[in-house]
Design a protein around this motif. Structure first.
Motif, PDB file in Angstrom:
ATOM      1  N   ARG A  26       5.725  -4.341 -12.710  1.00 53.96           N
ATOM      2  CA  ARG A  26       6.106  -4.772 -11.307  1.00 53.96           C
ATOM      3  C   ARG A  26       6.138  -3.556 -10.504  1.00 53.96           C
ATOM      4  NH1 ARG A  26      12.042  -7.527 -11.935  1.00 53.96           N
ATOM      5  NH2 ARG A  26      13.103  -5.463 -11.681  1.00 53.96           N
ATOM      6  N   THR A  27       6.489  -2.361 -10.841  1.00 54.37           N
ATOM      7  CA  THR A  27       6.603  -1.131 -10.133  1.00 54.37           C
ATOM      8  C   THR A  27       5.327  -0.754  -9.747  1.00 54.37           C
ATOM      9  OG1 THR A  27       8.796  -0.509 -10.969  1.00 54.37           O
ATOM     10  CG2 THR A  27       7.348   1.250  -9.815  1.00 54.37           C
ATOM     11  N   LEU A  28       4.465  -0.493 -10.702  1.00 54.56           N
ATOM     12  CA  LEU A  28       3.019  -0.273 -10.476  1.00 54.56           C
ATOM     13  C   LEU A  28       2.365  -1.216  -9.660  1.00 54.56           C
ATOM     14  CD1 LEU A  28       0.764   1.938 -10.940  1.00 54.56           C
ATOM     15  CD2 LEU A  28       0.269   0.705 -13.127  1.00 54.56           C
ATOM     16  N   ARG A  29       2.641  -2.476  -9.705  1.00 53.74           N
ATOM     17  CA  ARG A  29       1.822  -3.491  -8.877  1.00 53.74           C
ATOM     18  C   ARG A  29       2.324  -3.363  -7.622  1.00 53.74           C
ATOM     19  NH1 ARG A  29       4.139  -8.498 -11.044  1.00 53.74           N
ATOM     20  NH2 ARG A  29       2.435  -8.302 -12.662  1.00 53.74           N
ATOM     21  N   ASN A  30       3.648  -3.279  -7.176  1.00 55.43           N
ATOM     22  CA  ASN A  30       3.984  -3.080  -5.872  1.00 55.43           C
ATOM     23  C   ASN A  30       3.761  -1.626  -5.209  1.00 55.43           C
ATOM     24  OD1 ASN A  30       5.253  -5.818  -5.900  1.00 55.43           O
ATOM     25  ND2 ASN A  30       6.955  -5.254  -6.663  1.00 55.43           N
ATOM     26  N   ILE A  31       3.515  -0.881  -6.150  1.00 53.69           N
ATOM     27  CA  ILE A  31       3.226   0.452  -5.486  1.00 53.69           C
ATOM     28  C   ILE A  31       1.738   0.278  -4.957  1.00 53.69           C
ATOM     29  CG2 ILE A  31       2.339   2.983  -5.903  1.00 53.69           C
ATOM     30  CD1 ILE A  31       4.777   3.103  -7.684  1.00 53.69           C
ATOM     31  N   SER A  32       0.951  -0.359  -5.511  1.00 52.88           N
ATOM     32  CA  SER A  32      -0.470  -0.696  -5.250  1.00 52.88           C
ATOM     33  C   SER A  32      -0.676  -1.321  -4.013  1.00 52.88           C
ATOM     34  CB  SER A  32      -1.272  -1.607  -6.426  1.00 52.88           C
ATOM     35  OG  SER A  32      -1.126  -0.880  -7.577  1.00 52.88           O
ATOM     36  N   LEU A  33       0.483  -2.238  -3.617  1.00 54.27           N
ATOM     37  CA  LEU A  33       0.291  -3.003  -2.571  1.00 54.27           C
ATOM     38  C   LEU A  33       1.199  -2.330  -1.389  1.00 54.27           C
ATOM     39  CD1 LEU A  33       1.276  -6.437  -4.223  1.00 54.27           C
ATOM     40  CD2 LEU A  33      -1.168  -5.305  -3.510  1.00 54.27           C
ATOM     41  N   ASN A  34       1.629  -0.972  -1.450  1.00 55.01           N
ATOM     42  CA  ASN A  34       2.520  -0.266  -0.479  1.00 55.01           C
ATOM     43  C   ASN A  34       1.879  -0.378   0.985  1.00 55.01           C
ATOM     44  OD1 ASN A  34       2.960   2.406   1.147  1.00 55.01           O
ATOM     45  ND2 ASN A  34       4.752   2.088  -0.011  1.00 55.01           N
ATOM     46  N   PRO A  35       2.378  -0.506   1.961  1.00 51.72           N
ATOM     47  CA  PRO A  35       1.738  -0.648   3.259  1.00 51.72           C
ATOM     48  C   PRO A  35       1.086   0.290   3.770  1.00 51.72           C
ATOM     49  CG  PRO A  35       4.302  -1.289   3.509  1.00 51.72           C
ATOM     50  CD  PRO A  35       3.873  -0.541   2.022  1.00 51.72           C
ATOM     51  N   ASN A  36       1.160   1.717   3.157  1.00 50.19           N
ATOM     52  CA  ASN A  36       0.249   2.642   3.458  1.00 50.19           C
ATOM     53  C   ASN A  36      -1.033   2.619   2.895  1.00 50.19           C
ATOM     54  OD1 ASN A  36       2.182   3.904   5.122  1.00 50.19           O
ATOM     55  ND2 ASN A  36       2.452   5.479   3.839  1.00 50.19           N
ATOM     56  N   PHE A  37      -1.292   1.749   2.179  1.00 53.67           N
ATOM     57  CA  PHE A  37      -2.702   1.300   1.508  1.00 53.67           C
ATOM     58  C   PHE A  37      -3.416   0.390   2.202  1.00 53.67           C
ATOM     59  CE2 PHE A  37      -0.327   3.005  -2.580  1.00 53.67           C
ATOM     60  CZ  PHE A  37      -0.191   4.237  -2.094  1.00 53.67           C
ATOM     61  N   GLY A  38      -2.926  -0.265   3.123  1.00 56.39           N
ATOM     62  CA  GLY A  38      -3.749  -1.337   4.086  1.00 56.39           C
ATOM     63  C   GLY A  38      -4.430  -2.733   3.123  1.00 56.39           C
ATOM     64  N   GLY A  39      -3.739  -2.898   2.204  1.00 56.97           N
ATOM     65  CA  GLY A  39      -4.182  -3.958   1.283  1.00 56.97           C
ATOM     66  C   GLY A  39      -5.478  -3.697   0.580  1.00 56.97           C
ATOM     67  N   GLU A  40      -6.113  -2.397   0.584  1.00 56.12           N
ATOM     68  CA  GLU A  40      -7.415  -2.215  -0.182  1.00 56.12           C
ATOM     69  C   GLU A  40      -6.958  -1.688  -1.787  1.00 56.12           C
ATOM     70  OE1 GLU A  40     -10.468  -2.811   0.671  1.00 56.12           O
ATOM     71  OE2 GLU A  40      -9.759  -3.441   2.616  1.00 56.12           O
ATOM     72  N   VAL A  41      -7.109  -2.659  -2.557  1.00 56.96           N
ATOM     73  CA  VAL A  41      -6.757  -2.594  -3.891  1.00 56.96           C
ATOM     74  C   VAL A  41      -7.976  -2.270  -4.922  1.00 56.96           C
ATOM     75  CG1 VAL A  41      -5.523  -3.483  -6.001  1.00 56.96           C
ATOM     76  CG2 VAL A  41      -4.627  -3.853  -3.759  1.00 56.96           C
ATOM     77  N   MET A  42      -8.187  -0.953  -5.503  1.00 59.13           N
ATOM     78  CA  MET A  42      -8.929  -0.722  -6.336  1.00 59.13           C
ATOM     79  C   MET A  42      -8.337  -0.333  -7.557  1.00 59.13           C
ATOM     80  SD  MET A  42     -11.839   2.367  -5.810  1.00 59.13           S
ATOM     81  CE  MET A  42     -12.820   2.839  -7.088  1.00 59.13           C
ATOM     82  N   VAL A  43      -8.808  -0.641  -9.005  1.00 55.01           N
ATOM     83  CA  VAL A  43      -8.336  -0.414 -10.129  1.00 55.01           C
ATOM     84  C   VAL A  43      -9.308   0.280 -10.928  1.00 55.01           C
ATOM     85  CG1 VAL A  43      -7.330  -1.328 -12.288  1.00 55.01           C
ATOM     86  CG2 VAL A  43      -6.957  -2.431  -9.680  1.00 55.01           C
ATOM     87  N   VAL A  44      -8.855   1.438 -11.652  1.00 57.06           N
ATOM     88  CA  VAL A  44      -9.663   1.968 -12.643  1.00 57.06           C
ATOM     89  C   VAL A  44      -9.049   1.593 -14.060  1.00 57.06           C
ATOM     90  CG1 VAL A  44     -10.753   4.038 -13.649  1.00 57.06           C
ATOM     91  CG2 VAL A  44     -10.556   3.977 -11.444  1.00 57.06           C
ATOM     92  N   SER A  45      -9.700   1.142 -14.930  1.00 57.83           N
ATOM     93  CA  SER A  45      -9.361   0.424 -16.305  1.00 57.83           C
ATOM     94  C   SER A  45     -10.113   1.219 -17.182  1.00 57.83           C
ATOM     95  CB  SER A  45      -9.289  -0.835 -16.443  1.00 57.83           C
ATOM     96  OG  SER A  45      -9.357  -1.256 -17.813  1.00 57.83           O
ATOM     97  N   LEU A  46      -9.340   1.488 -18.514  1.00 61.21           N
ATOM     98  CA  LEU A  46      -9.882   1.857 -19.646  1.00 61.21           C
ATOM     99  C   LEU A  46     -10.844   1.022 -20.432  1.00 61.21           C
ATOM    100  CD1 LEU A  46     -10.639   4.376 -21.399  1.00 61.21           C
ATOM    101  CD2 LEU A  46      -8.615   3.965 -23.051  1.00 61.21           C
TER     102      LEU A  46
END
Length: 536
Positions: free
Chosen positions: A196-216
C-alpha cells in the motif's frame, strides 16, 4: 530560556551564552560556536571546570550520584557519579531512565483554547481530479520490482534529455525505485504495508493522477496486485469518458518480458513511447490559486543535535500551529524517537480513540525491539551524541516540539493515505528515508526537514525545505540550508519570527516561485519501503 537572557534578547558575540529550557532544569547547553573553555565565567557567575563543546550540557548546580539530571523540566538521566557545578555533563556520566509504561497514561487531558483561524493565505498549485492539490507537476514511473530499475533509469535519462524539453509545464520525470517486489513473503500479513505504501506513492498529488508502471513480468508483486481496478480514480474516469473500458485494461504497464521486446533498446523505446502520452496530459495542466488549506506537510528531523529542540523544531512547531489554523494538514512522525514522550502525545489527543491508536503504534515498537533483542538506546547516533544529545529521552523531548501545541486529531498507520485536516501522527520509523517515503505515501505535497549536524537529504517527488538548527551550520552549508533557525539561539530572532519566515517560504515553494536548495542541486535520496514481513 537563556541563562544570560531570554532567547529573544541579543548577547555579545564572544560572551558565554548558555540556554536552559525550563525553570526546573539543573543543566544548560552551551550556545557559543566552538563551545567554551575551562575557566569561562557564565553571566550567573558560574565558572566552567571543563571545556564544554557547543550544544553540550553544563551542570548548573552540584549533582550528587543518582540525582536526576533535568532538561526540558524532566529527568533525561541520573548521575552515575558526583558531578560538581560547572562540569561538562555528557552521556558517559548518565544512566538512561526506563521507558514510560504504556498503561495509566493521561488520555486527552489537554484541552487548549482553539486558536483563531488563519485566513487569507493561498498558493498556486495543480488541482487534481480527486480534489487533491500538487505543488509540482511530475511524471512518476512506478516500478513493481527492483529488477527493472536499471532499464527504467536509462529510459528516464533519455526522457529528460529528449522529451521533457518539449513539455515546459512538466517539472520533472522520476522513477519510483525501491527494493521490494520479489524475494519476499508477498502473502504475509505485514506485506500489505510495503504494497500500500508503493500504491499510495504512485497516487501522490504531485503526480497529477498519471500512473505509469514498468514491470518485469515474473515478479511476485504483479501490476494488478499493486494497482487493482478502482484504485486510480482519474484513470477510471478517463476510461468511462474516453474509451468506455475498465481500469484493469487501461492501466498503463510496460512489461519488459513481453515477447514484443527484442533487445534492450526496444524496452527503452516502449517506456519512452508511453511516457510521452502522459507528458502530453501533464503539460496541459496549469497552476491555479488555492487556499493554504490544500497543503499537506510532513515534518521530520535528521542529524539532530541539542539545538534541534531549542531552535529549529520549536520554529517548525509554531509553523505547524499556523498551518493547522489555516486549515492545512500536517504530519509528524518517528515512532522510534517520540516513544519516550508518549505521555505528552496521549494527553494532547483530541479523543480517547486517537490516544489508543498512538499507544498501539508504540506497543508495536516495543515488541519490535524485544524481537530484535535490542533496546531503545540504539536510536541515538554518534552524531547525535557529538551534537550534545546524551540519549533517546533527551532526543525525544526535542523531536516532539515539531508538532506544535494543537490537538492531535488522527493517527495514520504506515503506508496509509491521509484523509483529514489538522495534526496527524503518522507512524513511521525515525530513519530519514523510510519516514520520508511513508509521508509521501500519505499524500505529502511539501516536506520540512530540520537538521543540526547537517544532512543533504532530499526527495525527487516533493520539495524539501531544510532548516538548520545552528548558525554555524547555516553559514558553512549556505547552499544546502533554506532557513537558519540558529538566529533563535543567538537572540537575533524569536521562535515566532523564524516560524513565520518558514510559513511564508512554504507558500512560495509550494507555488513554484522559489526552489529549495535540494531541488536546485537535484539532491534526491532513494525511497525505502518499510517491510516488517519476512523475506524468502
Amino acid at each position: 530560556m537563556s541563562d544570560a537572557a531570554p532567547l529573544s534578547a541579543s548577547a555579545p558575540a564572544q560572551a558565554p551564552l548558555t540556554i536552559r529550557m525550563h525553570a526546573r532544569d539543573n543543566v544548560a547547553i552551551v550556545a557559543n560556536d566552538g563551545g567554551l573553555p575551562p575557566g569561562s565565567i557564565l553571566p550567573s557567575g558560574l565558572v566552567l571546570r571543563d571545556r564544554v563543546p557547543q550544544g553540550h550540557k553544563v551542570a548548573l548546580v552540584d549533582l550528587a550520584a543518582q540525582a536526576p539530571v533535568l532538561r526540558y523540566g524532566i529527568p533525561i538521566g541520573y548521575a552515575l557519579q558526583d558531578i560538581p557545578a560547572g562540569s561538562w555533563v555528557h552521556e558517559r556520566l548518565l544512566q538512561m531512565p526506563d521507558a514510560r509504561g504504556l498503561d495509566n497514561l493521561p488520555i486527552a487531558t489537554v484541552k487548549p483554547e482553539p486558536l483563531p483561524p488563519l485566513e487569507g493565505y493561498s498558493f498556486e498549485g495543480f488541482r487534481n481530479a480527486d480534489g487533491s492539490v500538487g505543488t509540482r507537476n511530475i511524471l512518476a514511473i512506478t516500478q513493481t520490482v527492483q529488477c527493472v530499475a536499471g532499464v527504467t533509469d536509462f529510459a528516464v535519462q533519455r526522457i529528460k534529455a529528449e522529451l521533457l524539453p518539449k513539455f515546459p509545464n512538466v517539472d520533472d520525470v522520476v522513477a519510483l525505485e525501491h527494493g521490494y517486489g520479489c524475494g519476499v513473503a508477498i502473502d504475509a500479513p505485514d506485506a500489505i504495508i510495503p504494497i500500500r505504501t508503493l500504491r499510495n506513492i504512485s497516487l501522490n498529488p504531485n503526480f497529477g493522477g498519471e500512473v505509469m508502471v514498468v514491470s518485469l513480468g515474473c515478479e511476485k508483486l504483479q501490476p494488478e496486485r499493486l494497482l487493482p481496478p478502482g484504485s486510480i480514480p482519474l484513470i477510471d474516469e478517463r476510461n468511462v469518458a474516453d474509451v468506455g473500458t475498465s481500469a484493469e485494461t487501461k492501466l498503463d504497464v510496460v512489461c519488459l518480458q513481453d515477447d514484443a521486446h527484442v533487445g534492450f533498446m526496444s524496452m527503452v523505446e516502449s517506456i519512452m513511447r508511453q511516457a510521452e502520452e502522459h507528458l502530453e496530459r501533464l503539460n496541459a495542466r496549469r497552476r491555479e490559486t488555492v487556499p493554504a488549506s490544500e497543503l499537506v506537510v510532513g515534518v521530520q528531523c535528521g542529524g539532530s543535535d541539542a539545538f534541534s529542540g531549542v531552535t529549529a523544531n520549536p520554529a517548525v512547531g509554531f509553523c505547524t500551529d499556523l498551518l493547522v489554523r489555516a486549515g492545512a494538514s500536517v504530519m509528524f512522525s518517528e515512532t522510534t524517537e517520540v516513544r519516550d514522550g508518549i505521555d505528552q502525545l496521549t494527553s494532547r489527543a483530541s479523543t480517547p480513540e486517537v490516544a489508543a491508536a498512538m499507544i498501539k503504534e508504540m506497543a508495536w515498537y516495543d515488541a519490535y525491539l524485544q524481537r530484535g533483542q535490542v533496546d531503545r538506546s540504539a536510536n541515538t547516533t554518534p552524531g547525535n551524541k557529538k551534537g550534545g544529545l546524551s540519549n533517546i529521552v533527551e532526543k525525544a523531548m526535542g523531536s516532539i516540539v515539531k508538532s506544535g501545541s494543537v490537538p492531535i486529531t488522527g493517527v495514520l498507520a504506515p503506508g496509509e493515505k491521509l484523509k483529514q485536516k489538522g495534526l496527524t501522527y503518522a507512524a513511521t520509523p525515525a530513519s530519514d528515508f523510510i519516514c520520508g517515503t511513508l509521508q509521501l505515501a500519505a499524500g505529502m505535497n511539501l516536506h520540512v526537514f530540520t537538521t543540526g549536524r547537517g544532512t543533504p537529504y532530499g526527495l525527487a517527488q516533493v520539495p524539501v525545505i531544510k532548516v538548520a538548527t545552528r548558525s554555524d551550520l547555516a553559514r558553512r552549508w549556505h547552499d544546502l540550508m533554506d532557513v537558519n533557525a540558529g538566529t533563535i539561539a543567538d537572540g537575533s530572532c524569536s521562535i515566532e519570527d523564524v516560524g513565520w519566515e518558514l510559513f511564508q517560504l512554504m507558500l512560495d515553494v509550494a507555488s513554484g516561485r522559489k526552489k529549495t536548495w535540494a531541488e536546485h542541486w537535484k539532491l534526491h535520496n532513494a525511497l525505502v519501503l518499510f517491510n516488517p514481513a519476512p523475506v524468502t
